[in-house]
Write an enzyme that holds these catalytic residues in place. Sequence first.
Site, short mmCIF file in Angstrom:
data_model
loop_
_atom_site.label_atom_id
_atom_site.label_comp_id
_atom_site.label_asym_id
_atom_site.label_seq_id
_atom_site.Cartn_x
_atom_site.Cartn_y
_atom_site.Cartn_z
N GLY A 26 0.68 -0.95 0.06
CA GLY A 26 0.30 0.21 -0.09
C GLY A 26 0.62 1.07 -0.10
CG PHE A 27 4.48 1.13 -0.38
CD1 PHE A 27 4.69 0.61 0.16
CD2 PHE A 27 3.84 0.70 -1.84
CE1 PHE A 27 5.55 -0.34 0.14
CE2 PHE A 27 4.42 -0.57 -2.10
CZ PHE A 27 5.40 -1.22 -1.07
N GLY A 43 1.59 -5.66 4.83
CA GLY A 43 2.70 -5.91 4.65
C GLY A 43 4.25 -6.31 5.88
N PRO A 62 11.93 -9.14 15.75
CG PRO A 62 13.89 -9.35 16.39
CD PRO A 62 12.19 -9.55 16.73
CD GLN A 111 7.43 -2.67 7.32
OE1 GLN A 111 6.76 -1.52 7.74
NE2 GLN A 111 7.47 -3.51 6.90
CE LYS A 144 10.99 6.55 20.64
NZ LYS A 144 12.69 7.81 20.21
N GLY A 145 7.41 2.57 16.57
CA GLY A 145 6.73 1.97 14.90
C GLY A 145 8.30 2.07 14.44
N GLY A 176 7.60 1.47 10.23
CA GLY A 176 7.35 1.68 8.97
C GLY A 176 7.69 2.92 8.33
CD GLU A 177 4.69 5.78 7.80
OE1 GLU A 177 5.30 6.04 6.46
OE2 GLU A 177 4.32 4.72 7.75
#
Length: 731
Positions: free
Chosen positions: A232-233, A460, A625, A631, A694-695, A697-698
């Site tokens: 998706g992104f 994903g 991990p 990611q 914290k996440g 993916g970005e």
Amino acid sequence: MSPQPQAAVGAPLSRVDGRLKVTGKAQYAAEFDVDGVVHAVIVDASIGRGRITSIDTGAAERHPGVVRVIHHGNAPKLPYRDNSGSNNMPGRRLRVFQDDKVLFHGQPVAVVIATTLEAAQHGASLVEVRYDAKQPSTDLHEAEPDQPTTYSRGDAEAGLRIAPVRLDLTYQLGRNHHNPMEPHATIARWDGNKVTVWDKTQWVVGTHDEIAAVFDLPADAVRVINPFVGGGFGSGLRCWPHTIVAALAARVAKRPVKLVLSRKQMYFGTGFRPSYEYRLRLGSDRRGRLSAATHRIDAETSSYETFTEAVMLPGQMLYSMPDVSQAYRTVPLDVNSPIWMRGPGFASASFVIESAMDELAHKLGIDPIELRRRNEPSEDEAKNLPWSTRRLRECYTVGAREFGWDRRNPKPRASRDGDWLIGLGMAAGVYDPGRYPAQAQARLDADGTAVVDAATTDMGPGTYTSQTQVAADALGLAMRAVTFRLGDSLYPATGPHGGSSTMASVGSAVLDACNQVRQQAIKLAVEDRESPLYGVPAGDVVVRGGRLHVQGNPTRGETYKSLLSRNKRTHLEAHGTYAGPPTPERDSYAAYNATFAEVAVDATLGLVRVRRMLGVYDCGRVISPKLADSQALGGIVGGIGTALLEHTVTDHRDGRIVNPSLADYLVPVNADVPEIRAIYLDGEDNSGNALGVKGIGEVVQVGVAAAIGNAVFNATGRRVRELPITAEALL
């Protein structure tokens, strides 16, 4: 209270849905077998602006298999209630087939419904549309901008006037399209006044709410299903017009309708990362201490909606300086609306800021890492708040050591390998992860297995797996005993699956629900006279492998199965919640990275090859991990695309996108991907969620393009301030 054992969280586990995907059993939006489905193909506007003067559908309607052709002349009027809460932007969202106006090239102007896909495709080619065409405005540099959004502290103009060292730099950032492997697709089926939609979306709740608003339906009349997303992104973060077209077509035809966008249609049927012109003026003393900066940012948006993203934030808080001013202007153009794309705002701003920092370092003769260290702030100077955690200095130290930064020759064009010029570059990155209210439902059955539900998505990053890990440890069960279900608007509501928000938001709700269920079981056991745990303080009981026992005395206890069976309980269940970030904010919460790149540039041809990359991340607790590595790999590859390959090209004469295919819109392939390594700093950030995450993916894409650009400069001595960096710019 004794801590619950952690067996799954932190372990490098394979995806629980991996077998379904590799065997083809995972069902994506277009793959559901719905009885009686017919096919729909959209007819796209062939002009960039104007109005429709006539539509001739006769040939299409006579074509064998064609059921209906719907357009503005015969479509029912739709209510289009306000729905600003589901990522609709300020302005007036596109209303399909509601009038004769054409706002951008490729806008849906009709849809052909047929019994086969081939009949629908050919029928669409037979629809003749005539227009009163106007010259579209699609050039960012020639259109009139909106009034700016501004930020300031101190007096930036005065600070620049007295700064001993000044830079005045302008950057051009090309438009990027998401290009996930799976095209956007929708199946819609009406049952009376209720509609079920199988849709490629990153937010089933948002799509549910938009369909309810457009058709003026009660919430319980809409169901959205989406168990798997093929990438998706950010492209699925809102409900796009084609989804409404599919639902409208199904209602008119009184049959289920499947609509799949072609690759070409995805370039104007869904959003994109907007193009930017970004002028940065930077002032410092001769030791590199930053004193002032002005940011003038122009970004494209559509003429009918105003899209904005967090492009201003890095310039406010990444480095310490007393005087800052910013002006962010959207420029309305005759294009479809942009949307968030991986690392939104931050990835664009980071290329500018981190390239400028490298340029300043070179001008002053200071190592780029040392320059950044000298400007590390002690607090968030924009919010006047302490950091929750900010470990950029450690990212620099670890990255420099592991990458071999000490071997970098600071003199450009000084390192060669045969015909190749070799360069090393680095950049810092920051991203403000989203945290949205979320809910989850957990049920522990008497057989010792559990089911956990939440209306989130997995495009994903491995949501199925990571949420199962959290649930398994909270319940004290093996991973195989837990089923996590997602992708259905009937499940407890969550926010959008984007902005690095899912682990903190949905994960916290899952943790809450499962903790409640475990505590229910413990309470039942310690109050049950027949239980080996009768009378034990509840805080002394832990659960491992489905067995409740006294902490430190595994022999005294019993299984969930025996406890529930003896008490004639079929199940225990609980509803978990996450309220979102604290209000007011107590600290500044963000994820950080230091990204390092080595490139080789052909001295004669200007070709750039990335040889190796390293990312070091301050991203809080890492739940999985193996998923984190996935990611990081994906984010760095995406950054390579932004830096060297990706650029959507528009013909300004008619607004047509000239490269809407993977043959002409270049993305990284295996041959472009170098050795990549990711390192995650140990630690947790418990300021905003119970998991300490914290996440990731970005933040993994933020700074990648700058690191590559800085490496290209170190290799060639040529500073490129336009993305993508092309061979032509280096010749």
